[in-house]
Structure formats: structure tokens, C-alpha cells
Design a protein around this motif. Structure first.
Motif, PDB file in Angstrom:
ATOM      1  N   ARG A 104       0.831  -1.210   0.000  1.00 53.81           N
ATOM      2  CA  ARG A 104       0.000   0.000   0.000  1.00 53.81           C
ATOM      3  C   ARG A 104       0.868   1.263   0.000  1.00 53.81           C
ATOM      4  NH1 ARG A 104      -3.357  -3.284   2.797  1.00 53.81           N
ATOM      5  NH2 ARG A 104      -2.523  -2.831   4.851  1.00 53.81           N
ATOM      6  N   ARG A 156       2.554   1.601  -3.515  1.00 51.26           N
ATOM      7  CA  ARG A 156       1.570   2.010  -4.532  1.00 51.26           C
ATOM      8  C   ARG A 156       1.161   3.460  -4.344  1.00 51.26           C
ATOM      9  NH1 ARG A 156      -1.609  -3.126  -3.289  1.00 51.26           N
ATOM     10  NH2 ARG A 156      -0.577  -4.669  -4.567  1.00 51.26           N
ATOM     11  N   SER A 157       0.982   3.851  -3.103  1.00 53.19           N
ATOM     12  CA  SER A 157       0.593   5.228  -2.807  1.00 53.19           C
ATOM     13  C   SER A 157       1.679   6.204  -3.255  1.00 53.19           C
ATOM     14  CB  SER A 157       0.335   5.374  -1.308  1.00 53.19           C
ATOM     15  OG  SER A 157       0.111   6.713  -0.975  1.00 53.19           O
ATOM     16  N   ARG A 158       2.917   5.874  -2.977  1.00 51.25           N
ATOM     17  CA  ARG A 158       4.019   6.751  -3.376  1.00 51.25           C
ATOM     18  C   ARG A 158       4.152   6.814  -4.888  1.00 51.25           C
ATOM     19  NH1 ARG A 158       8.734   5.900   1.158  1.00 51.25           N
ATOM     20  NH2 ARG A 158       7.390   6.424   2.906  1.00 51.25           N
ATOM     21  N   ALA A 159       3.908   5.705  -5.555  1.00 52.65           N
ATOM     22  CA  ALA A 159       3.978   5.688  -7.020  1.00 52.65           C
ATOM     23  C   ALA A 159       2.844   6.535  -7.601  1.00 52.65           C
ATOM     24  CB  ALA A 159       3.900   4.258  -7.529  1.00 52.65           C
ATOM     25  N   ARG A 160       1.658   6.427  -7.006  1.00 50.55           N
ATOM     26  CA  ARG A 160       0.482   7.164  -7.476  1.00 50.55           C
ATOM     27  C   ARG A 160       0.620   8.656  -7.232  1.00 50.55           C
ATOM     28  NH1 ARG A 160      -2.810   3.572  -5.544  1.00 50.55           N
ATOM     29  NH2 ARG A 160      -2.910   4.538  -3.511  1.00 50.55           N
ATOM     30  N   ASP A 161       1.191   9.022  -6.080  1.00 50.55           N
ATOM     31  CA  ASP A 161       1.351  10.427  -5.721  1.00 50.55           C
ATOM     32  C   ASP A 161       2.430  11.116  -6.538  1.00 50.55           C
ATOM     33  OD1 ASP A 161      -0.582  10.032  -3.819  1.00 50.55           O
ATOM     34  OD2 ASP A 161       0.808   9.969  -2.132  1.00 50.55           O
ATOM     35  N   GLY A 162       3.244  10.330  -7.207  1.00 54.10           N
ATOM     36  CA  GLY A 162       4.323  10.900  -7.982  1.00 54.10           C
ATOM     37  C   GLY A 162       5.542  11.226  -7.144  1.00 54.10           C
ATOM     38  N   SER A 163       5.499  10.867  -5.865  1.00 56.62           N
ATOM     39  CA  SER A 163       6.665  11.138  -5.017  1.00 56.62           C
ATOM     40  C   SER A 163       7.789  10.169  -5.325  1.00 56.62           C
ATOM     41  CB  SER A 163       6.288  11.075  -3.534  1.00 56.62           C
ATOM     42  OG  SER A 163       5.804   9.778  -3.207  1.00 56.62           O
TER      43      SER A 163
END
Length: 78
Positions: free
Chosen positions: A62, A65-72
Motif C-alpha cells: 500500500r 503504490r501510494s508513493r507511485a500514485r502520488d508521484g513522489s
């Protein structure tokens, strides 16, 4: 060391890192171990340990995936 029948929790966590590393090859293995260790500390003192590796893997996925989605970016040191 067997991925399907690990001898202990540590062995299972190593397999988790290997699985996640295949899904996120851009993340350094050392960073994955650090993230797994960080998430694992949240389960210190839990008496029923059988599900801890599954819970740790889910939380790590999670976060990545969140970091990949946020663009960070997931390639930076976690």
C-alpha cells in the motif's frame, strides 16, 4: 529456505521482500528491508504472529503504490 513453507517469521519476511522487489524493481532492496522493518515494529507484542507477515506485506505494498500514485516516486530511499 522454502518460500512455500518458511521455517520462521524472519524467513517469511525475507521472501516478502523478494516478492516485492520483483514487483518494484526500481526500489533498492535495502530500502525495502527498511520499510518492512518499520512496518513490522507496529506489530511488536502481537500474540498471534501467524498473520503478521501477511499484514506487513499488505501495508508495504500500500505504501509503495501510494508513493507511485502520488508521484513522489518509489525509487527514493524510503
Amino acid at each position: 529456505m522454502s518460500a512455500t513453507n518458511p521455517a520462521n517469521e524472519y524467513e517469511e519476511l525475507v521472501h516478502i521482500v523478494e516478492r516485492i522487489a520483483r514487483r518494484f524493481p526500481e526500489v533498492a532492496e535495502a530500502a525495502l528491508f527498511e520499510l518492512v522493518a518499520d512496518v513490522l515494529t507496529r506489530y511488536d507484542g502481537v500474540r498471534l504472529r501467524a498473520y503478521v507477515p501477511v499484514l506487513v506485506e499488505g501495508e508495504v505494498l500500500r505504501v509503495l503504490r501510494s508513493r507511485a500514485r502520488d508521484g513522489s516516486g518509489v525509487s527514493v530511499c524510503l
